[in-house]
Design an enzyme around this catalytic site. Structure first.
Site, PDB file in Angstrom:
ATOM      1  N   SER A  85       0.830  -1.214   0.000  1.00 12.93           N
ATOM      2  CA  SER A  85       0.000   0.000   0.000  1.00 12.93           C
ATOM      3  C   SER A  85       0.863   1.262   0.000  1.00 12.93           C
ATOM      4  CB  SER A  85      -0.988   0.000   1.171  1.00 12.93           C
ATOM      5  OG  SER A  85      -0.330   0.214   2.389  1.00 12.93           O
ATOM      6  N   ASN A  86       2.045   1.183   0.600  1.00 13.54           N
ATOM      7  CA  ASN A  86       2.941   2.349   0.517  1.00 13.54           C
ATOM      8  C   ASN A  86       3.523   2.503  -0.884  1.00 13.54           C
ATOM      9  OD1 ASN A  86       3.319   3.894   3.121  1.00 13.54           O
ATOM     10  ND2 ASN A  86       3.417   1.774   3.846  1.00 13.54           N
ATOM     11  N   ASN A 128      13.495   4.277   4.409  1.00 14.57           N
ATOM     12  CA  ASN A 128      12.557   3.267   4.913  1.00 14.57           C
ATOM     13  C   ASN A 128      11.364   3.978   5.542  1.00 14.57           C
ATOM     14  OD1 ASN A 128      11.639   0.657   5.895  1.00 14.57           O
ATOM     15  ND2 ASN A 128      12.379   1.252   7.920  1.00 14.57           N
ATOM     16  N   HIS A 134       8.650   3.321   8.609  1.00  9.44           N
ATOM     17  CA  HIS A 134       8.473   2.469   9.789  1.00  9.44           C
ATOM     18  C   HIS A 134       7.217   2.908  10.543  1.00  9.44           C
ATOM     19  CE1 HIS A 134       9.548  -0.115  13.102  1.00  9.44           C
ATOM     20  NE2 HIS A 134       9.258   0.884  13.914  1.00  9.44           N
TER      21      HIS A 134
HETATM   22  C1  GAR Z   1       3.739  -0.643   6.667  1.00  4.45           C
HETATM   23  O1  GAR Z   1       2.959  -0.335   7.794  1.00  4.45           O
HETATM   24  C2  GAR Z   1       5.188  -0.331   6.916  1.00  4.45           C
HETATM   25  O2  GAR Z   1       5.376   0.816   7.694  1.00  4.45           O
HETATM   26  C3  GAR Z   1       5.624  -1.563   7.673  1.00  4.45           C
HETATM   27  O3  GAR Z   1       4.983  -2.637   7.030  1.00  4.45           O
HETATM   28  C4  GAR Z   1       3.774  -2.163   6.444  1.00  4.45           C
HETATM   29  C5  GAR Z   1       3.800  -2.497   4.972  1.00  4.45           C
HETATM   30  O4  GAR Z   1       2.562  -2.213   4.389  1.00  4.45           O
HETATM   31  N1  GAR Z   1       7.033  -1.716   7.652  1.00  4.45           N
HETATM   32  C6  GAR Z   1       7.709  -2.362   8.585  1.00  4.45           C
HETATM   33  O5  GAR Z   1       7.185  -2.843   9.582  1.00  4.45           O
HETATM   34  C7  GAR Z   1       9.195  -2.441   8.352  1.00  4.45           C
HETATM   35  N2  GAR Z   1       9.821  -3.129   9.409  1.00  4.45           N
HETATM   36  P1  GAR Z   1       2.424  -2.060   2.823  1.00  4.45           P
HETATM   37  O6  GAR Z   1       3.047  -3.305   2.208  1.00  4.45           O
HETATM   38  O7  GAR Z   1       0.942  -2.010   2.591  1.00  4.45           O
HETATM   39  O8  GAR Z   1       3.126  -0.802   2.413  1.00  4.45           O
END
Ligand code: GAR
Length: 210
Positions: free
Chosen positions: A13-14, A107, A109
């Site tokens: 989603s990011n 990154n 987080h």
């Molecule tokens: C997001 O919340 C990101 O911040 C987190 O995983 C999720 C990925 O969501 N990242 C971590 O925890 C890194 N250690 P997404 O695949 O929908 O972007």
């Protein structure tokens, strides 16, 4: 436009937030390559839908971490990537990779660092009883979830919040914060001095959600 390589392991989603931002030709960056370490990551479908090249580099297909990271670096360089964005990429990167992309690797987080590095950030925020939680975009250093901070966005922790509810509200802010951080870098407005990221000019700071 600055060429981004987005590393994912799952939902993406990011990645979608970055693709959506880059769909505007006025946005100063574009996604040149999506790299996944998992062949079933949903983010790969998002890349295809956006017409953006993607590749799968599975850690399992390599004898060791250096070989895996070398393969990722080759793919990123072949695509002309200038800035690597970790977006839910769930493999720990070695000091070699981190140094190889020094100050060209960021990154996102799901906590207000330096609070709650690592996993299960929303559960730990609720357990700790913090009143504010949020997300951080930062440059990557060899110590996990540590490095110069680019953008943070905060959300209040509400009475009766659940892990999922809190995660969803933080995620909404992640989708604002990540494109904002990329824009600052792409506009050449970030300088890292003494391990602090200084923003030149009016810093676009996300308004807190109160
Ligand atoms: C997001 O919340 C990101 O911040 C987190 O995983 C999720 C990925 O969501 N990242 C971590 O925890 C890194 N250690 P997404 O695949 O929908 O972007």
């Amino acid at each position: 436009r600055l060429k981004l390589g987005v590393l994912i392991s799952g939902r993406g989603s990011n990645l979608q937030a970055l693709l959506d931002a880059a769909a505007d030709p006025a946005f100063p960056a574009e996604v040149a390559l999506v790299l996944s370490n998992k062949s079933d990551a949903y983010g790969l479908e998002r890349a295809a839908k956006a017409g953006v090249p993607s590749a799968v580099v599975r850690h399992k297909d390599f004898p060791d971490k250096p070989a895996f990271e070398q393969a990722m670096t080759e793919a990123l360089e072949a695509a002309g990537v200038e800035l690597v964005c970790l977006a839910g990429f769930m493999r720990l990167l070695s000091p070699w990779f981190v140094e190889r992309w020094h100050d060209r690797l960021i990154n996102i987080h799901p906590s207000l660092l330096p609070s709650f590095p690592g996993l299960d950030t929303h559960r730990r925020a609720l357990e700790t009883g913090v009143r504010f939680h949020g997300c951080t975009v930062h440059y990557v250093r060899t110590i996990m979830d540590q490095g110069p901070i680019l953008v943070q966005a905060a959300v209040p922790v509400l009475p009766g919040d659940t892990e999922d509810g809190l995660a969803a509200r933080v995620l909404e802010q992640e989708h604002r914060a990540y494109p904002m951080a990329v824009r600052l870098i792409a506009e050449g407005r970030v300088r890292v001095v003494d391990e602090r990221a200084e923003v030149v000019g009016d810093a676009a700071v996300p308004a807190p959600v109160l």
